[in-house]
Design a protein around this motif. Sequence first.
Motif, PDB file in Angstrom:
ATOM      1  N   THR A 152       0.828  -1.206   0.000  1.00 23.06           N
ATOM      2  CA  THR A 152       0.000   0.000   0.000  1.00 23.06           C
ATOM      3  C   THR A 152       0.861   1.254   0.000  1.00 23.06           C
ATOM      4  N   VAL A 153       1.918   1.248   0.830  1.00 21.71           N
ATOM      5  CA  VAL A 153       2.802   2.415   0.898  1.00 21.71           C
ATOM      6  C   VAL A 153       3.491   2.637  -0.453  1.00 21.71           C
ATOM      7  N   PHE A 184       2.383   1.776  -3.409  1.00 24.36           N
ATOM      8  CA  PHE A 184       1.362   2.306  -4.319  1.00 24.36           C
ATOM      9  C   PHE A 184       1.171   3.797  -4.095  1.00 24.36           C
ATOM     10  N   ALA A 185       1.093   4.199  -2.816  1.00 26.37           N
ATOM     11  CA  ALA A 185       0.838   5.607  -2.500  1.00 26.37           C
ATOM     12  C   ALA A 185       1.986   6.483  -2.986  1.00 26.37           C
ATOM     13  N   ARG A 186       3.217   6.023  -2.760  1.00 24.65           N
ATOM     14  CA  ARG A 186       4.388   6.779  -3.212  1.00 24.65           C
ATOM     15  C   ARG A 186       4.371   6.929  -4.724  1.00 24.65           C
ATOM     16  N   LEU A 208       1.846   6.676  -6.772  1.00 33.57           N
ATOM     17  CA  LEU A 208       0.727   7.520  -7.204  1.00 33.57           C
ATOM     18  C   LEU A 208       1.073   8.995  -7.078  1.00 33.57           C
ATOM     19  N   GLU A 209       1.626   9.364  -5.914  1.00 29.12           N
ATOM     20  CA  GLU A 209       1.884  10.772  -5.667  1.00 29.12           C
ATOM     21  C   GLU A 209       3.018  11.283  -6.555  1.00 29.12           C
ATOM     22  N   HIS A 213       2.256  11.841 -10.405  1.00 30.46           N
ATOM     23  CA  HIS A 213       1.336  12.927 -10.751  1.00 30.46           C
ATOM     24  C   HIS A 213       2.062  14.258 -10.733  1.00 30.46           C
TER      25      HIS A 213
END
Lengths: 205, 90
Positions: free
Chosen positions: B77-78, B80-82, B84-85, B88
Amino acid sequence: MKEIVSLVLIAIGAALMLIAGIGLLRMPDLYTRMSAATKATTMGVGSILLAAAVHFSEPAIAARALAVIAFALLTSPVAAHMIGRAAYFTGVPLWKGTVINELRGRYDPRTHALESIRFPELERRLADLQVYRLRVPAESVVIGKTLAEIELRKRYNVTLLAIFRGPHVIANPEGDVQLLAGDELILIGSHERLREAVDLIYQSS
Amino acid sequence: MSLEMMAFPGALTILSLAMALAFIRLMRGPSLPDRVIALDLIATLAVGMIVLYAMAIDQPVLLDVALALALLSFLGTVAFARYLERSHRP
């Protein structure tokens, strides 16, 4: 006795996890889904692991189960925060019924650094004054009315500093400006009078 | 057959139902973060299932599997979040 305790914990855990599943499917936007999923799973896994600790009732195994609980309590909020942050920055929309979005307009889109638009100096000197930021709800009685008709200053002694409308900012608005649904208002006033003004804005027509 | 033994199939069924609901969200999306939290919930439900199964067959060693899975799902999850951010750029 041991069996009953572990049975109850299993039932609570399973119920919470089912709630998480339903919440994830039924909630209207990502942020509310996340809220439903993370809370219920942390508690759900927590109670099932507690049930395991009770069930095996050996210190070594119970310690292991408690370690997993501690791990879940530590990591689940971190993961949720990171996903929520990434989603907000990449523009995942908020539910249309969202009332307060305190992050809006407060971060740099390139560096992702947050900054506050509070007025600490002003608020410390004028201890009973507060700055409020709120969004006009879709059904509000004030929609379509001009500021002169609403008489925020006269009736509540509250001053409207600015209106955030989509990409535009109407600073120090004149009396002939009409309020629209979704406008974000920056208000300054005393706490009690602000509450009254907010109550008016939240009244539906 | 103890009372507790009869509870496991029921609890596992409820968890499977929750997993099916999470799977629907995983397929629907609509955004990538929606899918990431659905995957995260599925991993958490799997951890719950493993712990229940460990109790049902009386094998405490399976708790280690649950711990490893919880660790992996957090790291996933971490990551993925990294990703994603960072991916962008407005």
